[in-house]
Enzyme design. Sequence first.
Site, short mmCIF file in Angstrom:
data_model
loop_
_atom_site.label_atom_id
_atom_site.label_comp_id
_atom_site.label_asym_id
_atom_site.label_seq_id
_atom_site.Cartn_x
_atom_site.Cartn_y
_atom_site.Cartn_z
CB SER A 55 -0.92 0.00 1.23
OG SER A 55 -0.17 -0.18 2.42
CG HIS A 262 -1.58 3.66 4.38
ND1 HIS A 262 -2.43 3.02 5.28
CD2 HIS A 262 -0.94 2.66 3.71
CE1 HIS A 262 -2.30 1.72 5.15
NE2 HIS A 262 -1.40 1.47 4.21
#
Length: 347
Positions: A55, A262
Site C-alpha cells: 500500500s 498511510h
Amino acid sequence: MAPRLHGAALLRAVAPLAVVGALLAPTGPAASAPSIDPAARASRAAPAYVALGDSYSSGTGTRSYVADGTSCLRSSKAYPSLVAARRGYTLDLRACSGAVVADVTSAQLGALSAATAYVTISVGGNDAGFADVLTTCATPWWMASCSRAVDRARSFINATLPGRLATLYSQIRTRAPQARVVVVGYPRVFGDEDCNALTFFSGSERSSLNATADLLNRRLREQAAARGFAFADPTSRFSGHAVCADAEWINGLSYPVVESYHPNGPGHGQGYLPVVEAQLPAGLARPTGATRVAPAEIARTQRPYAELDAGIEPAVVRAPDLDSRRAQRAARRAGVDIERWQARQQR
C-alpha cells in the site's frame, strides 16, 4: 530506332532501375528486410518502469484511486506515478494494498522482463503485521499489551523477514537482469503527540513503534545491499510531518479506515518522490510536462490482472471499541471504570 546497348553500357543503364526497384519493393511479411537490433529499438522507446509492493507504493491514503476492478487502492497520486511522469517512463503499477512478500512473488513478478529498466519495491510491513500491531497499540493499556505485539514484530523482522526478502530480491534480479532496482523503506509514523480522541498511543508506545520502523528499514537496506540494489530511506524526509504534525504527510485514524497510517498526497509528492528520484540516474531524466500518469492509463494497464490481485486484501488498522464485551471484560480484570476513565481522557 534507339541504339542497342551491350556489355558495360547495359549494366550502367540497368543499375539505377535496380535501386528504384529495391526502394519500391513490397515491405510486408513476405519481404526480406534487414532486422532491427532489439537493443536499438528499446533505446528509442520510453524506459519500462515496474512498481512492485504494498500500500505504501500503490498510493493507499491519497484519497483518490483508479477504477481497475480491484481493491488494491492504486492511485495516480502515488510516487510511482509521479516518478514515471517526471522521467518519461512507461509505468506498470503492480503494487497492491495489503500485499506481503508471497503476494509480490505470485501476482506481481510476472510484470518484469529483460526489457524492464527500473523497478521500485516496498514490502515487508504487512509481513511483520504492522496493521495488527498498530491496532493493538491504539487500545488503552488495560485492553492489550503493545509491548508484546511490538516484540513479536521485531522478532519476525530479525529472524524471518530477511530470508523472505533475499529470495524475493533474487527473483527480481533473475527476471529483470538489467534493471536498476530501488528498495523503498517506510517512514516513522508518529511524532510528539497522538491527537486522535479515538486512539491511545502513549509516548513510549509511539517511540517503540518508530524504532520498529527503523529496524525494518535496516533489514531492508541490508538485503538490498546484498543484492546490489539501491535503498530509498524516507525517514529524514518525513521528519516533522508525522501523524498530528501541522503539515501532516501521514494520515492518522481516518475514514475510510483503510487510509489510516498511510502517506497522503503530500507524503507521496513531497516525501517519497524526492528520495526515490535521488536513486535513479539523473542523466536519463526525460520530462514529459505531465505531473502524473493519467488514472485511466493506470486502470487500463492493471485491469487485466484483476483476477491475480483478487486474493490480496488491504490490511486495516481498527479503532478501539470501548463498548465491546472484550473491552468490558478487560476493564473489569484491570479494575478500571470505563466511563470514569473515558471522562478523564476527554478533559
